[in-house]
Design a protein around this motif. Structure first.
Motif, short mmCIF file in Angstrom:
data_model
loop_
_atom_site.label_atom_id
_atom_site.label_comp_id
_atom_site.label_asym_id
_atom_site.label_seq_id
_atom_site.Cartn_x
_atom_site.Cartn_y
_atom_site.Cartn_z
N VAL A 100 -4.74 -1.56 -3.33
CA VAL A 100 -5.79 -2.58 -2.70
C VAL A 100 -4.78 -3.14 -1.64
N VAL A 101 -5.55 -2.95 -0.23
CA VAL A 101 -5.04 -3.33 0.83
C VAL A 101 -5.75 -4.63 1.53
N GLY A 102 -5.16 -5.63 1.89
CA GLY A 102 -5.72 -6.67 2.54
C GLY A 102 -5.32 -6.39 3.91
N ARG A 128 -9.67 -4.83 2.25
CA ARG A 128 -10.47 -6.25 2.10
C ARG A 128 -10.05 -6.87 3.42
N ALA A 187 -3.83 -8.38 -3.19
CA ALA A 187 -3.62 -7.04 -2.61
C ALA A 187 -2.32 -6.63 -3.02
N ASP A 188 -2.15 -5.10 -3.01
CA ASP A 188 -0.77 -4.42 -3.16
C ASP A 188 -0.06 -4.55 -1.78
N VAL A 237 -0.53 -6.23 2.23
CA VAL A 237 -1.26 -6.92 3.23
C VAL A 237 -0.70 -6.67 4.74
#
Length: 301
Positions: A10-12, A35, A65-66, A68
């Motif tokens: 998950v990318v912020g 995101r 997030a993994d 950011v």
């Protein structure tokens, strides 16, 4: 780390301006779950159209997030962002800063992120947002080697090449040096262009002849055509260029490295900003050389 949005990270992503937005869209269109948050609703909408998800606020982009990414205009904004949002960063996550900032600020942020139990990678980029949109940019990375390897799939999507410059100071300083050289070259190129025009040399002839000499450069290939077309729409603004060269000159002063030529280039950028061209592309430094010029013919005295 897989590119699949089903099992990948998950990318912020915070900061979807010209360069940040291009990188964000590049990642989102490559199958990564991204995101994104930016103060500009239009910037977020452009990223959503490429496959990203809109975060409710900056904290929402960071939380869970993994990885950011931050891409913000100034050192103060990057530092302030992490002042507010470090508590939301998951332990074990990786913070990747794309911003062009000074090495002292980058090191301070890296140390705070590490103390929080996460990792920090400085990842500065070359070329223009148009190149970034296609993944055709070099990435200059520095930080914990294991963290760099963890984000390698993301780097391979957003960049055409990756240069490991060791610590965060190396990555951030190199970008400042690159912009110091590039923007100082642009200031001299603008002076040369106006001088050639005053001598009656046609723009196309000037550009063609320049390619055959040692004066040819990335700036002459990229920005000279914009100058010739009187196209000063911002890709990388005068104000941002001035900020970067100022940071480079200040870093050099701290390390007792004289930079008189770069200081002169900085003065040209500051003069362009003072003349009202701050939001235009850095190519607008040509206006300082000859505010009366036109792109389509010599200006009569």
């Amino acid at each position: 780390m897989s590119q699949s949005s089903q099992d990948g990270p998950v990318v912020g992503f915070v900061g979807a301006g010209a360069m940040g937005g291009a990188v964000c869209r590049r990642l989102a269109s490559g199958g990564f779950r991204v995101r994104v948050f930016d103060l500009s609703e239009a910037a977020v909408a452009a990223c959503v159209a490429a496959g990203a998800e809109a975060a409710g606020d900056a904290a929402d982009a960071v939380r869970g997030a993994d990885v950011v990414f931050t891409s913000l205009p100034t050192p103060e904004l990057v530092s302030g962002f992490w002042d507010e949002n470090l508590p939301h960063l998951a332990a074990g996550a990786v913070a990747v800063d794309l911003s062009t900032i000074d090495p002292v600020t980058s090191r301070a942020i890296a140390d705070r992120v590490t103390a929080h139990g996460a990792a920090f990678v400085a990842c500065t980029l070359g070329r223009t947002p148009a190149h970034a949109e296609q993944g055709d940019v070099p990435a200059f990375v520095g930080g914990d080697a294991a963290a760099v390897e963890r984000v390698r799939p993301l780097l391979e999507r957003l960049a055409s090449s990756t240069h490991d410059l060791g610590g965060v100071e190396g990555a951030t300083t190199f970008k400042l040096v690159s912009n110091l050289i590039g923007m100082t070259n642009l200031a001299v190129l603008a002076e040369g262009y106006v001088l050639a025009r005053r001598a009656g040399i046609a723009p196309d002839a000037f550009a063609a002849a320049l390619r055959e000499t040692g004066a040819g450069s990335f700036q002459s290939e990229t920005r000279l055509p914009w100058i010739m077309a009187d196209d000063l729409a911002s890709r990388f603004s005068v104000d941002l260029a001035a900020k970067d060269v100022r940071l480079a000159v200040e870093a050099a002063a701290r390390w007792s490295v004289p930079t008189p030529v770069a200081a002169a280039g900085l003065s040209s950028l500051v003069a362009a900003s003072a003349a009202g061209h701050g939001r235009q592309d850095a190519a607008a430094v040509v206006e300082v050389c000859d505010p009366r010029r036109t792109a389509r013919g010599p200006v009569a005295d």
